[in-house]
Design a protein around this motif. Sequence first.
Motif, mmCIF file in Angstrom:
data_model
loop_
_atom_site.group_PDB
_atom_site.id
_atom_site.type_symbol
_atom_site.label_atom_id
_atom_site.label_comp_id
_atom_site.label_asym_id
_atom_site.label_seq_id
_atom_site.Cartn_x
_atom_site.Cartn_y
_atom_site.Cartn_z
ATOM 1 N N VAL A 1 1.623 -13.873 -3.109
ATOM 2 C CA VAL A 1 0.359 -13.241 -3.493
ATOM 3 C C VAL A 1 0.324 -11.851 -2.868
ATOM 4 O O VAL A 1 0.627 -11.691 -1.677
ATOM 5 C CB VAL A 1 -0.851 -14.071 -3.022
ATOM 6 N N ILE A 2 -0.005 -10.866 -3.666
ATOM 7 C CA ILE A 2 -0.200 -9.512 -3.129
ATOM 8 C C ILE A 2 -1.600 -9.476 -2.533
ATOM 9 O O ILE A 2 -2.596 -9.440 -3.244
ATOM 10 C CB ILE A 2 -0.018 -8.453 -4.222
ATOM 11 N N GLY A 3 -1.672 -9.504 -1.220
ATOM 12 C CA GLY A 3 -2.961 -9.652 -0.532
ATOM 13 C C GLY A 3 -3.771 -8.386 -0.456
ATOM 14 O O GLY A 3 -5.008 -8.434 -0.367
ATOM 15 N N GLU A 4 -3.122 -7.231 -0.456
ATOM 16 C CA GLU A 4 -3.811 -5.943 -0.493
ATOM 17 C C GLU A 4 -2.981 -4.976 -1.324
ATOM 18 O O GLU A 4 -1.780 -4.814 -1.087
ATOM 19 C CB GLU A 4 -4.002 -5.371 0.917
ATOM 20 N N VAL A 5 -3.629 -4.336 -2.271
ATOM 21 C CA VAL A 5 -3.009 -3.283 -3.058
ATOM 22 C C VAL A 5 -4.139 -2.376 -3.529
ATOM 23 O O VAL A 5 -5.205 -2.849 -3.913
ATOM 24 C CB VAL A 5 -2.198 -3.854 -4.251
ATOM 25 N N GLY A 6 -3.946 -1.082 -3.455
ATOM 26 C CA GLY A 6 -5.014 -0.174 -3.849
ATOM 27 C C GLY A 6 -4.644 1.265 -3.589
ATOM 28 O O GLY A 6 -3.499 1.586 -3.226
ATOM 29 N N ASN B 1 -4.851 -9.333 -4.796
ATOM 30 C CA ASN B 1 -6.187 -8.998 -4.304
ATOM 31 C C ASN B 1 -6.232 -7.487 -4.130
ATOM 32 O O ASN B 1 -5.385 -6.913 -3.432
ATOM 33 C CB ASN B 1 -6.480 -9.705 -2.977
ATOM 34 N N LEU B 2 -7.205 -6.844 -4.765
ATOM 35 C CA LEU B 2 -7.323 -5.383 -4.701
ATOM 36 C C LEU B 2 -8.144 -4.991 -3.480
ATOM 37 O O LEU B 2 -9.194 -5.595 -3.203
ATOM 38 C CB LEU B 2 -7.995 -4.865 -5.968
ATOM 39 N N VAL B 3 -7.677 -3.993 -2.758
ATOM 40 C CA VAL B 3 -8.431 -3.497 -1.614
ATOM 41 C C VAL B 3 -9.099 -2.179 -2.027
ATOM 42 O O VAL B 3 -8.423 -1.256 -2.450
ATOM 43 C CB VAL B 3 -7.518 -3.314 -0.384
ATOM 44 N N GLU B 4 -10.400 -2.090 -2.057
ATOM 45 C CA GLU B 4 -11.339 -3.128 -1.678
ATOM 46 C C GLU B 4 -12.591 -2.986 -2.525
ATOM 47 O O GLU B 4 -12.664 -2.090 -3.387
ATOM 48 C CB GLU B 4 -11.678 -3.053 -0.179
ATOM 49 N N ALA B 5 -13.608 -3.838 -2.293
ATOM 50 C CA ALA B 5 -14.795 -3.795 -3.146
ATOM 51 C C ALA B 5 -15.590 -2.513 -2.950
ATOM 52 O O ALA B 5 -15.909 -1.814 -3.912
ATOM 53 C CB ALA B 5 -15.680 -5.011 -2.861
ATOM 54 N N PHE B 6 -15.926 -2.185 -1.692
ATOM 55 C CA PHE B 6 -16.817 -1.064 -1.391
ATOM 56 C C PHE B 6 -16.166 -0.105 -0.401
ATOM 57 O O PHE B 6 -15.398 -0.524 0.471
ATOM 58 C CB PHE B 6 -18.144 -1.560 -0.780
ATOM 59 N N LEU C 1 0.857 -1.188 0.000
ATOM 60 C CA LEU C 1 0.000 0.000 0.000
ATOM 61 C C LEU C 1 0.895 1.240 0.000
ATOM 62 O O LEU C 1 1.245 1.774 1.064
ATOM 63 C CB LEU C 1 -0.913 -0.011 1.225
ATOM 64 N N PRO C 2 1.294 1.719 -1.175
ATOM 65 C CA PRO C 2 2.240 2.849 -1.249
ATOM 66 C C PRO C 2 1.766 4.088 -0.504
ATOM 67 O O PRO C 2 2.583 4.826 0.043
ATOM 68 C CB PRO C 2 2.344 3.107 -2.757
ATOM 69 N N TYR C 3 0.442 4.323 -0.461
ATOM 70 C CA TYR C 3 -0.072 5.493 0.256
ATOM 71 C C TYR C 3 0.279 5.439 1.742
ATOM 72 O O TYR C 3 0.591 6.463 2.349
ATOM 73 C CB TYR C 3 -1.587 5.597 0.078
ATOM 74 N N TRP C 4 0.236 4.224 2.341
ATOM 75 C CA TRP C 4 0.432 4.088 3.781
ATOM 76 C C TRP C 4 1.888 3.823 4.174
ATOM 77 O O TRP C 4 2.166 3.608 5.356
ATOM 78 C CB TRP C 4 -0.431 2.964 4.345
ATOM 79 N N GLU C 5 2.793 3.804 3.216
ATOM 80 C CA GLU C 5 4.203 3.596 3.573
ATOM 81 C C GLU C 5 4.668 4.671 4.560
ATOM 82 O O GLU C 5 4.147 5.795 4.576
ATOM 83 C CB GLU C 5 5.083 3.663 2.321
ATOM 84 N N ASP C 6 5.651 4.342 5.379
ATOM 85 C CA ASP C 6 6.223 5.350 6.272
ATOM 86 C C ASP C 6 6.751 6.545 5.482
ATOM 87 O O ASP C 6 6.695 7.683 5.945
ATOM 88 C CB ASP C 6 7.338 4.735 7.118
ATOM 89 N N MET C 7 7.278 6.276 4.293
ATOM 90 C CA MET C 7 7.642 7.329 3.340
ATOM 91 C C MET C 7 6.709 7.176 2.146
ATOM 92 O O MET C 7 6.984 6.406 1.219
ATOM 93 C CB MET C 7 9.103 7.195 2.909
ATOM 94 N N PRO C 8 5.552 7.848 2.178
ATOM 95 C CA PRO C 8 4.520 7.603 1.158
ATOM 96 C C PRO C 8 5.038 7.794 -0.268
ATOM 97 O O PRO C 8 5.883 8.643 -0.538
ATOM 98 C CB PRO C 8 3.452 8.647 1.494
ATOM 99 N N ILE C 9 4.504 6.967 -1.159
ATOM 100 C CA ILE C 9 4.895 6.978 -2.567
ATOM 101 C C ILE C 9 3.711 7.460 -3.398
ATOM 102 O O ILE C 9 2.588 6.971 -3.231
ATOM 103 C CB ILE C 9 5.309 5.569 -3.041
ATOM 104 N N GLY C 10 3.931 8.426 -4.289
ATOM 105 C CA GLY C 10 2.875 8.904 -5.166
ATOM 106 C C GLY C 10 2.570 7.916 -6.272
ATOM 107 O O GLY C 10 3.333 6.984 -6.540
#
Length: 582
Positions: free
Chosen positions: A243-248, A285-290, A209-218
């Motif tokens: 498996v990439i379990g969460e990415v979004g 797996n993409l986070v998330e449906a809704f 999750l690049p947004y939540w990295e300690d050093m966020p990535i655009g």
Amino acid sequence: MHAPTTKPARRILLLLACFLAAAAVNVAGWWFANRPAPTAAGASATEAAAPHVIASVSFAPFRRGQGPLNRVYPSAEEVESDLASLQGIARGVRTYTAREGLQVVPAVAGKYGLDVMQGVWLGREAAINDAEVEAGIRLANQYPDAIRSVVVGNEVLLRKDLTVDQLIAQIRKVKAAVRQPVTYADVWEFWLRFPQLLDEVDFVTVHFLPYWEDMPIGVDHAMPHIMDVYRQVQAALPGKPIVIGEVGWPSEGRSRREAVPSRIEAARFIDGFLQLAAREKLAYNLVEAFDQPWKVALEGTVGGAWGVLDEFRHPKFAIGGAVSNLPQWPLVVGLALLAALILMIPQAPRVAGLPAPAMLGIALYAQMLGAFFAAAIEHGLSHNFSLLRFAEFAVMTLLQAVFATLLYNELLDRLSGRVRPVRPLQPLATGAAALGGWRRLSREQVASWLFALFALLAVYHCLMLVVAGRYRDFPLDYFLLPLCGYLAMRLVGVAAGGGTERGAELVALGTGFCRAEAAAVSGPGGRYGPEAALAFLLLSLPVLVLLIETLQNREALWWCLLAAGYAVPLLGNLVLARRRAG
């Protein structure tokens, strides 16, 4: 024969033309800011046109008012309806619990052609963990065709809910009782920190999750970052599939350095990642449906805005197509035009009596106030996830409506040539003394106190961003109207010649609503009053916010400039006071 057009009728027609011209500027501004932007970066024409079907999405079918925090769970009918809404969007779902209403997922998912990555939630309470493990094992054995794998624990080590040995014991218990592959899911840093987990699982499930990295990535640098980390994990944990379990990417909320949540950025991220996954043959797996309103209580607005579909189960965007950050902008601009009309109608005869340039100026000013007011309304409605947020929205809406009315009427008085003795902008020094005569309050006093209230609220938000800023929004839309409306009124009034000391007023933009009284600005004996202390906080706290957020965060920079701008009227009083005292 038609009667000749009378002069009053011509003035009304001129006023209507000015309103329409100003309204056209307003509409054009909203259209330009929210026009759809292409999001398919680097794709061929065939790839961009091809429909995107997501391999798997995180499935948490909670509606507003539901969630694990208040322990209100979806019904079986709601779960099935949500699974049905994912047809054609995803080929599978990942759940996070085997209970709490989601135990019906494996039985229903097959009807809609969806595979299940069954989750077993683990936390700090041993009894709940035991119930989850038993439920997960039961579902995996009862629905072996639907459930393709079992995830024992999600970010347990990140949250420090269990030790690694306790987690391993739970993984072994499940693995011994089911036939499906078993895994554990966590952010990539914790897989590298606890490599002993590799021997316990059938495959590695990692969250990127690049947004939540300690050093966020655009978004622009997210895909190379994901592949760099993927290869790092692959090298450190050899021999097992990954498996990439969460990415979004979130579509709303506060920016973190160069990571900007928006619909356009989310669509760009998902489109870019799906192309990357196809090219590199990544399981994901993409986070998330809704969207998940309940997460706002934990992570702020951004926490509830990761869905491919919104909370009403409508797709937010067409992946790979053109996307607008505010697709409902025509409704918002309609509200802006209505607000401007409400400001102008009661004073239409007076406005019609102004010279044509002043008439156009007051029409443009009403449209500006209407636009800022509509932006605040849209912000409040789209971020209204709790009773506290609704109360904040209601109060801020009322304050801005009152302040906009005061500003508009003050500018109209100035352009009409009316001059009245007024007080400077110093409510903190005079407010307590004046409250006894509240029935005789002038418009200038009320407006000054309201402005000071907005300034104090800006100080409060700056403090909160310094103390606990990770999950707090930058409330730009709530603070644009008071400051920009006030300064625009001052500049237009001064430019129109409203004051005998025009040069001094231009230097001290915020000195009262008209000409200030120098003796009232500072305290007894020439000491600076509370306005000076408030101005100091408004100038110093934004510096602390920027030190935390860095200049990479453009939203933080705009917020800090806006908050510091509230010091301008207060400093204006002090500047003019010193000038006159000298």
